[in-house]
Design a protein around this motif. Structure first.
Motif, PDB file in Angstrom:
ATOM      1  N   LEU A  48     -31.798  -4.089  12.712  1.00  0.00           N
ATOM      2  CA  LEU A  48     -30.771  -2.481  12.676  1.00  0.00           C
ATOM      3  C   LEU A  48     -30.961  -1.717  11.456  1.00  0.00           C
ATOM      4  N   LEU A  49     -30.867  -2.137  10.734  1.00  0.00           N
ATOM      5  CA  LEU A  49     -31.161  -1.942   8.963  1.00  0.00           C
ATOM      6  C   LEU A  49     -32.443  -1.143   9.188  1.00  0.00           C
ATOM      7  N   PRO A  50     -33.180  -1.739   9.435  1.00  0.00           N
ATOM      8  CA  PRO A  50     -35.483  -1.427   9.210  1.00  0.00           C
ATOM      9  C   PRO A  50     -35.102  -0.083  10.201  1.00  0.00           C
ATOM     10  N   TRP A  51     -34.335  -0.005  11.517  1.00  0.00           N
ATOM     11  CA  TRP A  51     -34.499   0.604  13.047  1.00  0.00           C
ATOM     12  C   TRP A  51     -34.026   1.852  12.122  1.00  0.00           C
ATOM     13  N   LEU A  52     -32.718   1.968  11.318  1.00  0.00           N
ATOM     14  CA  LEU A  52     -32.135   3.067  11.042  1.00  0.00           C
ATOM     15  C   LEU A  52     -33.652   3.941   9.858  1.00  0.00           C
ATOM     16  N   ALA A  53     -33.760   3.310   8.438  1.00  0.00           N
ATOM     17  CA  ALA A  53     -35.022   3.346   8.352  1.00  0.00           C
ATOM     18  C   ALA A  53     -35.800   3.835   8.160  1.00  0.00           C
ATOM     19  N   GLU A  54     -36.242   3.281   9.149  1.00  0.00           N
ATOM     20  CA  GLU A  54     -37.552   4.281  10.221  1.00  0.00           C
ATOM     21  C   GLU A  54     -36.898   5.740  10.568  1.00  0.00           C
ATOM     22  N   ILE A  57     -21.438   0.812   9.258  1.00  0.00           N
ATOM     23  CA  ILE A  57     -20.860  -0.718   9.607  1.00  0.00           C
ATOM     24  C   ILE A  57     -20.742  -1.427   9.311  1.00  0.00           C
ATOM     25  N   LEU A  58     -20.118  -2.735   9.410  1.00  0.00           N
ATOM     26  CA  LEU A  58     -19.877  -3.628   8.507  1.00  0.00           C
ATOM     27  C   LEU A  58     -21.233  -4.614   7.848  1.00  0.00           C
ATOM     28  N   TYR A  59     -20.909  -4.358   6.323  1.00  0.00           N
ATOM     29  CA  TYR A  59     -22.285  -4.817   6.040  1.00  0.00           C
ATOM     30  C   TYR A  59     -22.392  -5.559   4.235  1.00  0.00           C
ATOM     31  N   ASN A  60     -22.673  -6.968   4.115  1.00  0.00           N
ATOM     32  CA  ASN A  60     -22.316  -7.431   2.723  1.00  0.00           C
ATOM     33  C   ASN A  60     -22.750  -8.499   2.477  1.00  0.00           C
ATOM     34  N   VAL A  61     -22.815  -9.261   1.320  1.00  0.00           N
ATOM     35  CA  VAL A  61     -23.666  -9.958   0.502  1.00  0.00           C
ATOM     36  C   VAL A  61     -23.071 -11.697   1.954  1.00  0.00           C
ATOM     37  N   ALA A  62     -22.231 -11.191   2.293  1.00  0.00           N
ATOM     38  CA  ALA A  62     -22.187 -12.076   3.427  1.00  0.00           C
ATOM     39  C   ALA A  62     -22.084 -12.350   4.710  1.00  0.00           C
ATOM     40  N   ARG A  63     -22.378 -10.763   4.793  1.00  0.00           N
ATOM     41  CA  ARG A  63     -22.719 -10.379   6.728  1.00  0.00           C
ATOM     42  C   ARG A  63     -23.575  -9.806   7.009  1.00  0.00           C
ATOM     43  N   ARG A  64     -25.183 -10.800   6.465  1.00  0.00           N
ATOM     44  CA  ARG A  64     -26.524 -10.019   6.780  1.00  0.00           C
ATOM     45  C   ARG A  64     -26.696  -9.717   7.618  1.00  0.00           C
ATOM     46  N   GLY A  65     -26.563  -9.541   9.077  1.00  0.00           N
ATOM     47  CA  GLY A  65     -26.970 -10.358  10.318  1.00  0.00           C
ATOM     48  C   GLY A  65     -28.226  -8.818  10.053  1.00  0.00           C
ATOM     49  N   ASP A  78     -27.768   0.419  21.051  1.00  0.00           N
ATOM     50  CA  ASP A  78     -26.980   1.538  21.077  1.00  0.00           C
ATOM     51  C   ASP A  78     -27.263   1.869  20.665  1.00  0.00           C
ATOM     52  N   MET A  79     -27.838   1.931  19.419  1.00  0.00           N
ATOM     53  CA  MET A  79     -28.737   3.014  17.987  1.00  0.00           C
ATOM     54  C   MET A  79     -30.007   4.399  19.421  1.00  0.00           C
ATOM     55  N   ARG A  80     -30.876   2.968  19.962  1.00  0.00           N
ATOM     56  CA  ARG A  80     -31.480   3.062  21.048  1.00  0.00           C
ATOM     57  C   ARG A  80     -31.276   4.346  21.874  1.00  0.00           C
ATOM     58  N   GLU A  81     -30.307   3.406  22.578  1.00  0.00           N
ATOM     59  CA  GLU A  81     -29.402   4.403  23.650  1.00  0.00           C
ATOM     60  C   GLU A  81     -29.108   6.211  23.179  1.00  0.00           C
ATOM     61  N   LEU A  82     -28.989   5.977  22.177  1.00  0.00           N
ATOM     62  CA  LEU A  82     -28.191   7.239  21.153  1.00  0.00           C
ATOM     63  C   LEU A  82     -29.649   8.307  21.368  1.00  0.00           C
ATOM     64  N   VAL A  83     -30.301   7.691  20.371  1.00  0.00           N
ATOM     65  CA  VAL A  83     -31.468   8.887  20.661  1.00  0.00           C
ATOM     66  C   VAL A  83     -31.846   9.515  21.614  1.00  0.00           C
ATOM     67  N   ASP A  84     -32.317   8.454  22.858  1.00  0.00           N
ATOM     68  CA  ASP A  84     -32.800   9.113  23.647  1.00  0.00           C
ATOM     69  C   ASP A  84     -31.509  10.308  24.644  1.00  0.00           C
ATOM     70  N   GLU A  85     -30.753  10.232  24.172  1.00  0.00           N
ATOM     71  CA  GLU A  85     -29.956  11.750  25.300  1.00  0.00           C
ATOM     72  C   GLU A  85     -30.164  12.680  24.144  1.00  0.00           C
ATOM     73  N   ALA A  86     -29.776  13.866  24.877  1.00  0.00           N
ATOM     74  CA  ALA A  86     -30.390  14.723  24.364  1.00  0.00           C
ATOM     75  C   ALA A  86     -29.327  15.334  23.614  1.00  0.00           C
TER      76      ALA A  86
END
Length: 281
Positions: free
Chosen positions: A181-187, A168-176, A150-158
């Motif tokens: 996704l986290l590396p893509w966002l950081a990049e 996003i949902l993110y915590n020590v028990a939900r590390r998916g 979804d993020m890739r598609e978003l940034v391709d839009e004008a």
């Protein structure tokens, strides 16, 4: 006057608190209203000046609570709200934003998010957000519950590259999200906003979290929140409806893990080795 706490940078360089305040399920019970208002104001005083809400929460009741709580404090606060996907057309997002501004008793929203992806084309939503930004009604915009594709598609839009964050949902028990996704966002220099950073108080019992909390003489929730905050590219918005809970959340910023503690948590809550679909609550 508010305390100074650690910050994180948005893509344009503006810094915001690394620890903020969530408001999901607040403002829905009149008997708790004064305690919730006091908790939000205490959080601001402690430097947790990022306050997150949404038009969905209590169908506007939570935004109204936040508006009341922030009277006299608005200029000290970085205010976040979210729009329903079915309101995310160019015309719909304008009407939804105006309604949120009225409930929040303010003239601008600092960060306006698409709550999750719906049927409205992303290009139309981006156009609506950009129009609101030009009008001065919002200062930044972003998304919530978007996976990597979804993020890739978003940034391709004008105009899509102007996205400031992904909540996003993110915590020590939900590390998916750590897999891609986290590396893509950081990049792309978009910090990750973690909601439910203590898993909505549903963390597993009898885990290393409990052991570390007992050894340190602190709450399990403080340990779990500190784990999320330890990531340099993530900021968090835990909810706290009582002053004592707000203070415990604030203390999580001062918690530092030993290498042994990190290893024990990684052994129990294992990092992902493959792609997992993004979870939502």
């Amino acid at each position: 006057m508010t305390d100074t706490i650690a910050t994180i940078a948005l893509p344009d360089g503006e810094t915001i608190p690394k620890l903020g305040q969530g408001t999901w399920e607040m403002g829905e019970r009149p008997a708790r209203r004064q305690d919730e208002i006091a908790a939000l104001r205490e959080g601001v005083a402690l430097g947790m000046t990022l306050v997150d809400t949404a038009e969905m929460y209590g169908e506007g009741a939570t935004e109204s609570l936040v508006g009341d709580a922030l009277q006299g404090l608005r200029d000290d606060v970085f205010l976040v709200s979210k729009v329903y996907p079915h309101h995310a057309s160019r015309r719909g997002v304008a009407a939804a934003c105006d309604a949120s501004l009225k409930r929040l008793r303010t003239d601008r929203i600092d960060l306006y998010l698409l709550h999750w992806r719906g049927s409205v084309p992303l290009a139309e939503t981006v156009e609506g957000f950009e129009a609101l930004r030009r009008a001065g009604k919002i200062r930044h915009w972003g998304v919530s519950n978007f996976d990597t594709a979804d993020m890739r598609e978003l940034v391709d839009e004008a105009g899509g590259a102007a996205c400031a964050t992904n909540q996003i949902l993110y915590n020590v028990a939900r590390r998916g999200p750590e897999f891609d996704l986290l590396p893509w966002l950081a990049e792309h220099r978009m910090p990750t906003m973690a909601y439910s950073p203590v898993d909505h108080a549903r963390l597993p019992k009898h885990s290393p979290l409990d052991d570390i909390a007992r050894e340190r003489g602190v709450s399990v929730m403080r340990v779990a929140l500190a784990w999320v905050l330890a990531r340099p590219d993530v900021f968090a918005i835990p909810k706290a409806a009582r002053i004592e809970h707000v203070r415990d959340n604030r203390a999580a910023l001062d918690f530092a893990f030993s290498e042994d503690e990190r290893a024990r948590l990684d052994a129990y809550f294992r990092p992902p080795r493959s792609k997992r679909a993004l979870e939502m609550l």
